[in-house]
Design an enzyme around this catalytic site. Structure first.
Site: not given
Ligand code: F6P
Length: 358
Positions: A136, A274
């Site tokens: 992120d 899509r």
């Molecule tokens: O913080 C990293 C991240 O991949 C985010 O971009 C995403 O919202 C989240 O973790 C997804 O988490 P999980 O793997 O628990 O669904």
């Protein structure tokens, strides 16, 4: 004179590419000081659960394996939120550290982990150095976190692939990418992948703005368009598109791509849309050269800091230099979102991309 003889390393939060390169860097650098390195399994769980879960990492063992070149976390990571009170977990964490005889713990984590684990360390009197990682790129006070660049590459590759099929079928294809509540990943990928539209949580957008841009593309004679949307984007009026939560009640982002697709199809006939929701491949692609070298730089710097007697700091890349910040300052800074003044947002606007309203 520092008294370090044995350190622990753990990876915490969502995994990403480059974590194992950090581990290699720490193990090899610590070996130079004659320290032992204990790899803690599954984030803080390896120290808070009983029996303790860990293994001793050696330079000859770890660097002799393919792992430093791969994504995922060799040690495992913990991304499920906190199930018990911080006091209870901090106590067990501290006892675990004591039982193993660790003089300090290196924590490879994002903003959430810096806050949660530094709190345990503070309560339990454990020395900690943080190493920032996250796709992120929202860990404060560092320009880049390990894993972000590799995730950008996965998104850019997806846009390159999508462009070809978009062109064949004269479509506007939507790519929904991760990023939680920060638009860094979406914006970097959109700029590198020459998208026409990029929506991020930090900048409000309008349906009319999206349609205006698509129409402009159409009238220019181009028969396809690419739209990148960050998973944390809300509806035009600011509502979340999903109420989904994980096992411990934290919100799960996602679904904005489908929402936008329907909205555009219902209101504009110039292109069919899509959606591709890229998902966890953003965390598991090959670590790029940038991430691997950043991992080595930050991992070895963390060890150097400890060797020089520093503690309670997070290593960082700031103004092109390797530096560090106090963990209190990092935690107080919270999360770093994408600024409208970011060179990537400015460049996107300069090349005609619609990135929301000014
Ligand atoms: O913080 C990293 C991240 O991949 C985010 O971009 C995403 O919202 C989240 O973790 C997804 O988490 P999980 O793997 O628990 O669904």
């Amino acid at each position: 004179m520092n008294s370090i003889k044995k350190i622990g390393i753990l990876t915490s939060g969502g995994d990403c590419a480059g974590l194992n390169a950090v581990i290699l860097s720490v193990v090899n650098a610590a070996t130079r000081f004659g320290w032992e390195v204990y790899g803690i399994h599954d984030g803080t769980d390896g120290l808070t659960n009983r029996p303790l879960s860990y293994e001793i990492l050696t330079e000859s063992g770890f660097s002799n394996s393919p792992w430093p070149r791969l994504s995922g976390s060799y040690l495992g990571s913990l991304n499920t939120g906190v199930k018990e009170s911080p006091e209870v977990l901090a106590q067990r964490f501290g006892e675990g550290v004591k039982e193993l005889g660790l003089d300090a713990v290196l924590v490879v984590g994002g903003d959430g982990s810096m806050s949660i684990v530094s709190n345990y360390c503070k309560m339990a009197g454990v020395k900690m150095i943080g190493i920032p990682k996250t796709i992120d790129n929202d860990t404060p006070l560092t320009e880049f976190s390990v894993g972000f660049n590799s995730a950008c590459q996965a998104c850019t590759n997806a846009l390159d692939d999508l462009m070809l099929t978009a062109r064949s079928h004269h479509r506007a294809l939507i790519l929904e990418v991760m990023g939680r509540d920060a638009g860094h990943l979406a914006m970097h990928a959109a700029v590198a992948g020459f998208a026409d539209i990029c929506l991020v949580p930090e900048i409000p957008y309008t349906l009319s703005g999206i349609i205006k841009k698509l129409d402009e593309v159409k009238k220019s004679g181009r028969t396809h368009a690419l739209i990148v949307v960050s998973e944390g984007v809300k509806t035009e009026t600011g509502e979340a598109v999903t109420g989904a939560v994980n096992m411990v009640g934290e919100k799960i982002n996602g679904g904005i791509g489908e929402y936008l697709s329907k909205l555009i199809n219902n209101n504009y006939k110039g292109f069919q849309t899509r959606v591709t929701k890229l998902g966890h491949v953003q965390r598991s692609g090959n670590p790029t050269t940038f991430d691997r070298s950043l991992a080595v730089v930050l991992g070895s710097e963390a060890v150097r800091l400890l060797a020089e007697g520093h503690t309670d700091r997070m290593v960082a890349l700031s103004k092109g230099k390797v530096t560090s910040f106090g963990l209190d300052e990092v935690v107080a800074a919270g999360t770093t979102g994408l600024s409208e003044n970011s060179p990537y947002v400015i460049a996107a606007r300069n090349i005609g991309m619609y990135v929301g309203e000014k």
